[in-house]
Design a protein around this motif. Sequence first.
Motif, PDB file in Angstrom:
ATOM      1  N   LEU A  86       0.603  -1.294  -0.219  1.00 54.44           N
ATOM      2  CA  LEU A  86       0.202   0.048  -0.071  1.00 54.44           C
ATOM      3  C   LEU A  86       1.175   1.131   0.295  1.00 54.44           C
ATOM      4  O   LEU A  86       1.900   1.381   0.953  1.00 54.44           O
ATOM      5  N   GLU A  87       0.842   2.860  -1.036  1.00 56.48           N
ATOM      6  CA  GLU A  87       1.686   3.227  -0.698  1.00 56.48           C
ATOM      7  C   GLU A  87       1.315   4.706  -0.351  1.00 56.48           C
ATOM      8  O   GLU A  87      -0.877   5.518  -1.123  1.00 56.48           O
ATOM      9  N   ALA A  88       1.054   5.435   0.617  1.00 57.18           N
ATOM     10  CA  ALA A  88       0.246   6.101   1.627  1.00 57.18           C
ATOM     11  C   ALA A  88       1.096   7.541   1.227  1.00 57.18           C
ATOM     12  O   ALA A  88       2.787   7.805   1.663  1.00 57.18           O
ATOM     13  N   THR A  89       0.499   8.366   0.763  1.00 57.57           N
ATOM     14  CA  THR A  89       1.243   9.902   1.131  1.00 57.57           C
ATOM     15  C   THR A  89       1.295  10.673   2.116  1.00 57.57           C
ATOM     16  O   THR A  89      -0.086  10.851   2.655  1.00 57.57           O
ATOM     17  N   PHE A  90       2.122  10.846   2.467  1.00 56.13           N
ATOM     18  CA  PHE A  90       2.284  11.820   4.768  1.00 56.13           C
ATOM     19  C   PHE A  90       3.065  13.533   3.562  1.00 56.13           C
ATOM     20  O   PHE A  90       3.366  13.416   4.160  1.00 56.13           O
ATOM     21  N   GLN A  91       1.985  14.520   4.107  1.00 58.67           N
ATOM     22  CA  GLN A  91       2.515  15.695   4.283  1.00 58.67           C
ATOM     23  C   GLN A  91       2.827  15.752   6.200  1.00 58.67           C
ATOM     24  O   GLN A  91       2.396  15.753   7.313  1.00 58.67           O
ATOM     25  N   MET A  92       4.004  15.658   6.540  1.00 56.03           N
ATOM     26  CA  MET A  92       4.470  15.238   7.580  1.00 56.03           C
ATOM     27  C   MET A  92       4.566  17.231   8.355  1.00 56.03           C
ATOM     28  O   MET A  92       4.840  17.842   7.834  1.00 56.03           O
ATOM     29  N   PRO A  93       4.293  17.249   9.424  1.00 55.47           N
ATOM     30  CA  PRO A  93       3.830  18.425  10.501  1.00 55.47           C
ATOM     31  C   PRO A  93       5.577  19.358  10.003  1.00 55.47           C
ATOM     32  O   PRO A  93       6.155  18.713   9.866  1.00 55.47           O
ATOM     33  N   ALA A  94       4.932  20.758  10.203  1.00 51.96           N
ATOM     34  CA  ALA A  94       5.934  21.379  10.579  1.00 51.96           C
ATOM     35  C   ALA A  94       6.976  21.532  12.369  1.00 51.96           C
ATOM     36  O   ALA A  94       8.541  21.781  12.065  1.00 51.96           O
ATOM     37  N   ASN A  95       6.399  20.941  13.088  1.00 49.22           N
ATOM     38  CA  ASN A  95       6.780  20.695  14.040  1.00 49.22           C
ATOM     39  C   ASN A  95       6.478  19.422  14.757  1.00 49.22           C
ATOM     40  O   ASN A  95       5.408  18.772  14.875  1.00 49.22           O
ATOM     41  N   LEU A  96       7.531  19.221  16.349  1.00 49.01           N
ATOM     42  CA  LEU A  96       6.897  17.685  17.166  1.00 49.01           C
ATOM     43  C   LEU A  96       6.629  18.416  18.469  1.00 49.01           C
ATOM     44  O   LEU A  96       5.959  19.343  18.670  1.00 49.01           O
ATOM     45  N   PRO A  97       5.233  16.944  18.635  1.00 43.95           N
ATOM     46  CA  PRO A  97       4.544  17.636  19.866  1.00 43.95           C
ATOM     47  C   PRO A  97       6.084  17.788  21.400  1.00 43.95           C
ATOM     48  O   PRO A  97       7.243  16.745  20.813  1.00 43.95           O
TER      49      PRO A  97
END
Lengths: 350, 219
Positions: A86-97
């Motif tokens: 399965l190929e999933a496209t993620f837009q990684m967020p700008a910062n981490l919690p």
Amino acid sequence: MWWKITSVVLLLYAIIAGFLVPLKSGIERIEPSVAQTGEQVQIRFFGYNTFFARPSGETPIRVWLYYNDQYALMAQAVRPLNDTILEATFQMPANLPEGKTFVLLNALADHPTAGASLLPIALTLRQARASEGPLDPAWTAHPVEKLHLQKGFSFPYQNILYETIRNTYFHVPMWFVLLFLFAASVWYSVRYLRRPEADFDRRAAAYAEVGILFGLLGLTSGMVWANYTWGKPWSNDIKQLMTAVALLIYFAYFILRGSFSDPEKGARLAAVYNIFAFASLIPLLYILPRMFDSLHPGATGNPAFGTQDLDNTMRAVFYPAILGWTLLGFWIADLRMRLQRLKDKALGLD
Amino acid sequence: MNWRNLLPLLHKEMVLELRQRYALSGIVLYVVSMVFVVYVASVKPTPPVWNTLFWLIILFASINAVVKSFVRESGARQLYYYQLADPAALVLAKVLYNALLLLALGGLATVAFTLVADSPVQRWPLFAGTLALGSVSFSIAFTFISAIASKADQSATLVAILSFPVVLPVLLTLMRLSAACFTPAGMPVDAWPDVRNLLAVDAILIALVFVLFPYIWRD
């Protein structure tokens, strides 16, 4: 008679169900397993027993990378290449919690009919340096919710075990049978000391003999299993050692039986040793494994299963398997005892 | 059980030991030569190796010391004792005597081993307690098994194969306890679970000795 039939039926059921029931869907690995904040990544999910290409109805396949109950990232687009990739496209967020510089994320794929499957610690998300600003809303925009359960009868998917989880119905019952047989052997040794009848002695010996057989089977099946899951067949695990010692005790029991020229005296002293040895077997099998670290499931070698180690489908096969193997063990011992009785009669010893 | 016989029986064991002094000297020499072999083989053992070697020496010395307790006297003389005294008191006297003997041997081994291979032990009271617990446990198990084996046709090898698996849990626990004695005095050590386990095993074994011994001595 009825219990012999029960034994055969239960064992047939345990073997057939144990081998034929499929595993639940699982995620074997994802690629890549490292990502940077802010970038757009295409991540491939490699599934096991999955049906990614099977039409999923109105609800689409949903894929998350999640940190904990609070923070989760959902894939923007999901494209199945075939049933297992399965190929999933993620837009990684700008910062981490929580102002971290890296987080370990778990992968979760949810299919409306094949159910949800999880891979813990699948991806490391890095950030060049910890930022002070407000948290990217992407972390909380699509929480993990409305997961589906796989329908039908299936065994749990475990990442190290895979299909070897089926060995639970063969390896683990051996220890139950071993303990039942050794306990029966001691019971007949006690009866022999109270009333010296040759049959009690023959029973005690037969149960101990078959107990050794099951011990060897348990050891072998465990070594095959360990070869797959722990990497090598023998790792000096406390339970492996204790089992080897338990078998040594019963080998010594048979050597003691054989070293008397007077069979009545041999039977009596062997019965005494059997009781003495069984009492020292209890610390061996129940106390010591709790004191040392172990690779076996359960907290540091706790000889019992944890509550999470068996699910209900496994219980439905596991308990019948224990009963079936136990009855089989007693059946073999019974035959062994009767054969010995016939031999003794033929030699005029009885 | 008739407890009044206990002290005379204990006394009898000691007199017998002193009368056959070569046996006692043999065991002492055995311990000293084993320690010397270890010294020659490895000059400065690390703490885990020290632990292993020390307890192996104790184990083999104990077995050699205890194995003779039932073969020392002829079967006819033992039968005579069983009529004079309660068999349970007789076996208890032997267990007590052997425990004292093993404790003395353990002390000797500790001194000799410390002289040749610098002991890593930091907590001597705990170590002494471990040694005492070990002597009692070994004494119970070996005395009882040598009683069984003395009835068999070749008893010397039998004692070893019958008793090693039985004392192995005890030996492992003792080695854990003595490893705990190596930690410096400031650090906290929780020795109680191991001590409790050893005491429980000893209680089980001594109870079994009392229950089962009547079935052994009658021929």
